[in-house]
Each structure stands twice: as structure tokens, then as C-alpha cells.
Design a protein around this motif. Structure first.
Motif, PDB file in Angstrom:
ATOM      1  N   UNK A 160      57.275 104.089 116.640  1.00 51.87           N
ATOM      2  CA  UNK A 160      56.729 103.975 115.360  1.00 51.87           C
ATOM      3  C   UNK A 160      57.323 103.004 114.627  1.00 51.87           C
ATOM      4  N   UNK A 161      56.165 102.133 113.943  1.00 49.91           N
ATOM      5  CA  UNK A 161      56.711 101.017 113.118  1.00 49.91           C
ATOM      6  C   UNK A 161      57.318 101.181 111.837  1.00 49.91           C
ATOM      7  N   UNK A 162      58.241 100.119 111.452  1.00 56.53           N
ATOM      8  CA  UNK A 162      58.977 100.464 110.197  1.00 56.53           C
ATOM      9  C   UNK A 162      57.768  99.975 108.991  1.00 56.53           C
ATOM     10  N   UNK A 163      57.023  99.135 109.347  1.00 53.83           N
ATOM     11  CA  UNK A 163      56.083  98.436 108.247  1.00 53.83           C
ATOM     12  C   UNK A 163      54.717  99.484 108.085  1.00 53.83           C
ATOM     13  N   UNK A 164      54.824 100.098 107.175  1.00 52.43           N
ATOM     14  CA  UNK A 164      53.788 101.364 106.921  1.00 52.43           C
ATOM     15  C   UNK A 164      53.034 101.110 105.626  1.00 52.43           C
ATOM     16  N   UNK A 165      53.829 100.439 104.588  1.00 55.96           N
ATOM     17  CA  UNK A 165      52.899 100.442 103.225  1.00 55.96           C
ATOM     18  C   UNK A 165      52.400  99.012 103.054  1.00 55.96           C
ATOM     19  N   UNK A 166      51.396  99.283 101.946  1.00 59.35           N
ATOM     20  CA  UNK A 166      50.670  98.040 101.482  1.00 59.35           C
ATOM     21  C   UNK A 166      51.618  97.030 100.986  1.00 59.35           C
ATOM     22  N   UNK A 167      52.697  97.595 100.133  1.00 56.58           N
ATOM     23  CA  UNK A 167      53.598  96.660  99.605  1.00 56.58           C
ATOM     24  C   UNK A 167      54.429  95.999 100.699  1.00 56.58           C
ATOM     25  N   UNK A 168      54.602  96.690 101.735  1.00 56.12           N
ATOM     26  CA  UNK A 168      55.307  95.969 103.047  1.00 56.12           C
ATOM     27  C   UNK A 168      54.529  94.879 103.339  1.00 56.12           C
ATOM     28  N   UNK A 169      53.338  95.072 103.764  1.00 54.07           N
ATOM     29  CA  UNK A 169      52.390  93.953 104.111  1.00 54.07           C
ATOM     30  C   UNK A 169      52.306  92.639 103.104  1.00 54.07           C
ATOM     31  N   UNK A 170      52.175  92.995 101.893  1.00 52.42           N
ATOM     32  CA  UNK A 170      51.999  91.847 100.599  1.00 52.42           C
ATOM     33  C   UNK A 170      53.253  90.930 100.924  1.00 52.42           C
ATOM     34  N   UNK A 171      54.584  91.825 100.986  1.00 55.53           N
ATOM     35  CA  UNK A 171      55.595  91.192 100.777  1.00 55.53           C
ATOM     36  C   UNK A 171      56.021  90.246 101.911  1.00 55.53           C
ATOM     37  N   UNK A 172      55.554  90.820 103.154  1.00 57.53           N
ATOM     38  CA  UNK A 172      55.969  90.007 104.257  1.00 57.53           C
ATOM     39  C   UNK A 172      54.786  88.863 104.670  1.00 57.53           C
ATOM     40  N   UNK A 173      53.732  89.057 104.148  1.00 55.07           N
ATOM     41  CA  UNK A 173      52.669  88.009 104.148  1.00 55.07           C
ATOM     42  C   UNK A 173      53.086  87.031 103.182  1.00 55.07           C
ATOM     43  N   UNK A 174      53.450  87.250 102.185  1.00 53.67           N
ATOM     44  CA  UNK A 174      53.987  86.338 101.144  1.00 53.67           C
ATOM     45  C   UNK A 174      55.182  85.281 101.604  1.00 53.67           C
ATOM     46  N   UNK A 175      55.881  86.084 102.248  1.00 53.14           N
ATOM     47  CA  UNK A 175      57.193  85.304 102.665  1.00 53.14           C
ATOM     48  C   UNK A 175      56.569  84.501 103.893  1.00 53.14           C
ATOM     49  N   UNK A 176      55.890  84.955 104.728  1.00 59.12           N
ATOM     50  CA  UNK A 176      55.224  84.069 105.855  1.00 59.12           C
ATOM     51  C   UNK A 176      54.646  82.853 105.301  1.00 59.12           C
ATOM     52  N   UNK A 177      53.861  83.129 104.381  1.00 59.63           N
ATOM     53  CA  UNK A 177      52.909  81.839 103.807  1.00 59.63           C
ATOM     54  C   UNK A 177      54.036  80.993 103.039  1.00 59.63           C
ATOM     55  N   UNK A 178      55.032  81.277 102.461  1.00 60.46           N
ATOM     56  CA  UNK A 178      55.910  80.546 101.842  1.00 60.46           C
ATOM     57  C   UNK A 178      56.630  79.535 102.805  1.00 60.46           C
ATOM     58  N   UNK A 179      56.914  80.259 103.932  1.00 55.37           N
ATOM     59  CA  UNK A 179      57.676  79.435 105.068  1.00 55.37           C
ATOM     60  C   UNK A 179      56.878  78.511 105.745  1.00 55.37           C
ATOM     61  N   UNK A 180      55.290  78.869 105.881  1.00 52.66           N
ATOM     62  CA  UNK A 180      54.424  77.835 106.438  1.00 52.66           C
ATOM     63  C   UNK A 180      54.510  76.609 105.465  1.00 52.66           C
ATOM     64  N   UNK A 181      54.612  76.928 104.153  1.00 53.93           N
ATOM     65  CA  UNK A 181      54.340  75.769 103.322  1.00 53.93           C
ATOM     66  C   UNK A 181      55.668  75.026 103.338  1.00 53.93           C
ATOM     67  N   UNK A 182      56.942  75.591 103.588  1.00 51.73           N
ATOM     68  CA  UNK A 182      58.167  74.776 103.413  1.00 51.73           C
ATOM     69  C   UNK A 182      58.299  74.036 104.699  1.00 51.73           C
ATOM     70  N   UNK A 183      57.588  74.307 105.848  1.00 52.63           N
ATOM     71  CA  UNK A 183      57.445  73.537 107.192  1.00 52.63           C
ATOM     72  C   UNK A 183      56.774  72.198 106.869  1.00 52.63           C
ATOM     73  N   UNK A 184      55.536  72.394 106.048  1.00 52.07           N
ATOM     74  CA  UNK A 184      54.850  71.247 105.708  1.00 52.07           C
ATOM     75  C   UNK A 184      55.321  70.392 104.636  1.00 52.07           C
ATOM     76  N   UNK A 185      56.437  70.692 104.086  1.00 52.02           N
ATOM     77  CA  UNK A 185      56.854  69.985 102.895  1.00 52.02           C
ATOM     78  C   UNK A 185      58.368  69.355 103.052  1.00 52.02           C
ATOM     79  N   UNK A 186      58.729  69.388 104.374  1.00 50.60           N
ATOM     80  CA  UNK A 186      59.983  69.011 104.805  1.00 50.60           C
ATOM     81  C   UNK A 186      60.281  67.480 104.194  1.00 50.60           C
TER      82      UNK A 186
END
Length: 432
Positions: free
Chosen positions: A365-391
């Protein structure tokens, strides 16, 4: 929800009486004083002691445990009274405890105090809530893993990696003119961001897996009117939940029935028969049925030997094609034949549904199970993606890394948690 943190609170934490044993829980600054007053002295910490419980008169005799702060569920002084579970006895003891200075707890107030005192984070509390509501074995395992800190440990690891990245880049912003720190970021900096982004992405990819454990695998029973959908649902659920008549179009809404198959929750969806109709009510039922089919994890198309199929595209795209009413004839070109009247094929059909379900579920069973999890992790991934393009512009990259950290902090409830707290804790039972 108004919760006064300085109060001493009390609640019945076990099920409603009558019961063999009732557990009454207290938490707050006056616990020791109250226990001394009503139980003839304070027991040795974390040891059950048989005590008379009462004031002027004996109300009961039971086991008393005392948990001094900070080594308790809430982080405050706590106590538990295990008494006989009679309605009158429990009422009398609760009344006595409230006259001694405690007040009755709000829903979820014990757990909220545990959060506010740093005993549990928000993710672990959600796991506790899921654990209390778990009805299947998979739900229990997933909720317990979350409550025990499985997801929190991953998030903490990501947070620490982000702190290292932020320290690296912010050191250059703060001290670049002092000569102690190189202006250029290490060559590995971009790849470190990419690795972290990939790790969080893998966790996010398991979100659908976690959702179907927590909410159930949705199985749509689709087909023409009178194809036998409601009859099959009743047979699989072993109940008479759905109305069954010879009249076509009797199902007008989406009816959901939970079914536990070997520890995994399945939600059977009994849908309106798909056909053209002049009835506004039935047409709305058909519209809802098509929407439910589009949202389902597994689609069963039911065909009957005495009913003409009405949607060849849906039939062709179904996960399983089921021939119903096998006792009066065999529908052509189907995967399974069943008869509600004789019970033929039902066991094989359940096995086929479970086989598809196992494919959807994968492994643990996965630990990511709630919509709040998905929103937070997707937001973190988007921010990391931006950071890579802004070095090339470290000031902006540093802000993107800060936003990624903030998303993970918010998931744990360490930033901006107030908006979700009241809604979360109010769903807990009294005494938890």
C-alpha cells in the motif's frame, strides 16, 4: 472549533456503553490533582493500579493509569480510567470529573493537543484518522504505515536535502563578496535537484495506488436496461440493496455498494441502463451513469440473452464482458457467464474482478493517499523544476527552493496548518 488549550479535558474514549470496559481519558494541567481527589492518590507513572473511584461515595472500582508530561499521547499530563461500562456508571464518573475541574472534550481535541505539542505531525494524524475508519485489511495496513510515520520520514528526508541545497545557494548570495565562498555553484548542484525531484515524483506516482486503497476500487456495472445490473449487484453484495423489477429504467441514480474482497475495498456502482429515453428523470440517470463509467477503475459490461446491447463502443472498451441470465441462455461474445438465479459463475466473476484489482494495486500500500498529499508534492516538484531552470540567477532559484520547502512543511502541518486543522480534527470521535 473553539478549543481552550489551558483546560483539563475529559472524554469517554471507548465505544458507547453498555460495554465490558469503558475507558475515560483526561489531559491537561489539573490531571494529577483530579486523580488524587477521585482515585485515592496518584498511581506510579505508566503502571495500572486498581483504585476505588469516587468522592463522598464509591462510584466504581477500576484501573487507573497516569502519564506525566511530556511522555503521553498529548504531551500533557494524562490519565486513563478503565471502569465498568455501564451507562449510569460512566455518566456518574464523567459528572464527578467535570465537578473537579475538567471539561468535556471537543471532537478530536486530544489529537489536536498531540499535534500542538509536537507529538504527531499532520500527516501522522491523518493516518490515525484513516486507521480509526479502516474497514479492510489493506486500509488498515496503509493507515498504520502513515500513522507510524512512514510518509513523514520520506518528507523529512526531502526537507533535509532541500535545506542543504538552499544553504549551498544562499551562502553564495550572503557571502559572495567576502571571498570565503566560491561564486559558482558546484557542477553537481543541478543533478542534486533533479535527483530530489525524481524521488518526490516516484512517491507522487503512487498516489492513485494509495487512493484506491483508501477510497476503494470503483467497479461500474454498465449495460442496457434490464441487463441484470441490479440483480448482479445484490448477488455480489449478498443483500437486497437495489430495486429489481421487470420494468426497464428503474435505476435512476448511481448506487454505491462497498464490497471487501480479500482485504481490498471495492465500490460496486449500480448504474442506470444506457439507452435513449424521453423521460427527463431517466435521461439524467443515463447521464450520471456515463459519468460514473468514465470515473470507474473497472468497467463491467453486462449483456443478457433476452436484451439487445445499446452501446457497442462501451461494450468493446469494458474490462470484462459479462453474460447474465445464463439460466435462460448464453449471451454471445462474453468473458464470463453468470446466473443470479442459480449462482453459477459468481465466484469466478469475483476472482476475475480481484485479478484486475491486484493489477491496479501493485505491491505494498502506498503512503500517498489524499488529495492534499498530491497537491503538496506536485507543488514541490514544480518549484524544483523552476529552480533548475533558474540556476543562472541564484536569487530566483533560491526563492523556488524555498517554495519547495514550504510545500513540504505545509504537508506536515508546520506551515499554514490552521486552515486544515478544524476540518480534520472535527472528523475525529470524542475522546480521540
Amino acid at each position: 472549533m473553539e478549543m481552550r488549550s489551558g483546560d483539563t479535558i475529559v472524554a469517554l474514549s471507548s465505544g458507547a456503553p453498555p460495554s465490558g470496559v469503558a475507558v475515560i481519558r483526561l489531559s491537561g494541567p489539573d490531571v494529577a490533582t483530579i486523580i488524587k481527589s477521585v482515585a485515592g492518590g496518584l498511581p506510579e507513572p505508566r503502571r495500572l493500579s486498581l483504585r476505588p473511584i469516587g468522592d463522598q461515595s464509591l462510584l466504581d472500582r477500576g484501573l487507573v493509569a497516569y502519564f506525566p508530561a511530556p511522555h503521553s499521547f498529548t504531551g500533557e499530563d494524562c490519565a486513563e480510567l478503565q471502569v465498568h461500562g455501564s451507562p449510569a456508571g460512566v455518566r456518574a464518573i464523567l459528572k464527578l470529573l467535570t465537578t473537579q475541574g475538567a471539561r468535556l472534550a471537543e471532537a478530536g481535541e486530544f489529537t489536536r493537543r498531540a499535534f500542538e505539542n509536537g507529538k504527531l505531525d499532520l500527516v501522522e494524524i491523518e493516518g490515525l484518522g484513516d486507521l480509526l475508519e479502516a474497514e479492510t485489511e489493506n486500509q488498515r495496513r496503509q493507515a498504520l504505515a502513515r500513522f507510524e510515520g512512514g510518509l513523514s520520514q520520506h518528507v523529512d528526508s526531502w526537507r533535509h536535502q532541500l535545506l542543504d541545497l538552499r544553504a549551498e545557494i544562499e551562502a553564495r548570495l550572503d557571502f559572495s563578496d567576502e571571498g570565503d565562498v566560491s561564486d559558482a555553484l558546484p557542477q553537481s548542484f543541478g543533478s542534486s535537484i533533479a535527483t530530489l525531484q525524481s524521488d518526490i515524483g516516484l512517491a507522487l506516482a503512487s498516489a492513485e495506488h494509495g487512493r484506491v486503497v483508501r477510497e476503494g476500487i470503483r467497479v461500474a456495472l454498465a449495460g442496457a436496461p434490464n441487463a441484470g445490473k441490479s440483480s448482479l449487484l445484490n448477488a455480489l453484495a449478498r443483500s437486497d440493496i437495489a430495486i429489481v423489477t421487470d420494468e426497464a429504467g428503474t435505476t435512476r441514480d448511481v448506487r454505491e455498494v462497498p464490497l471487501d474482497i480479500h482485504g481490498q475495498l471495492y465500490i460496486l456502482l449500480d448504474l442506470a441502463g444506457l439507452r435513449e429515453t424521453d423521460s427527463k428523470a431517466e435521461a439524467e440517470g443515463v447521464r450520471r451513469a456515463r459519468h460514473a463509467i468514465s470515473q470507474a477503475d473497472i468497467v463491467l459490461w453486462l449483456s443478457a440473452p433476452d436484451i439487445e446491447d445499446t452501446d457497442s463502443a462501451l461494450r468493446a472498451g469494458a474490462d470484462l464482458r459479462i453474460g447474465t441470465k445464463e439460466d435462460i441462455g448464453a449471451a454471445p461474445d462474453v468473458d464470463h457467464l453468470v446466473s443470479v438465479a442459480t449462482g453459477a459463475g459468481l465466484t469466478e466473476l469475483l476472482a476475475a474482478i480481484e485479478s484486475i484489482g491486484r493489477t491496479i494495486m501493485g505491491g505494498e500500500p502506498a503512503l500517498i493517499s489524499r488529495a492534499r498529499d498530491r497537491v503538496a508534492l506536485a507543488s514541490a516538484i514544480d518549484a524544483l523544476d523552476s529552480a533548475q531552470t533558474q540556476l543562472e540567477v541564484p536569487e530566483i532559484a533560491a526563492e523556488s527552493l524555498r517554495l519547495a520547502s514550504q510545500s513540504l512543511e505545509r504537508l506536515l502541518g508546520r506551515v499554514d496548518a490552521e486552515r486544515v486543522l478544524d476540518r480534520l480534527f472535527s472528523s475525529f470521535c470524542i475522546g480521540k
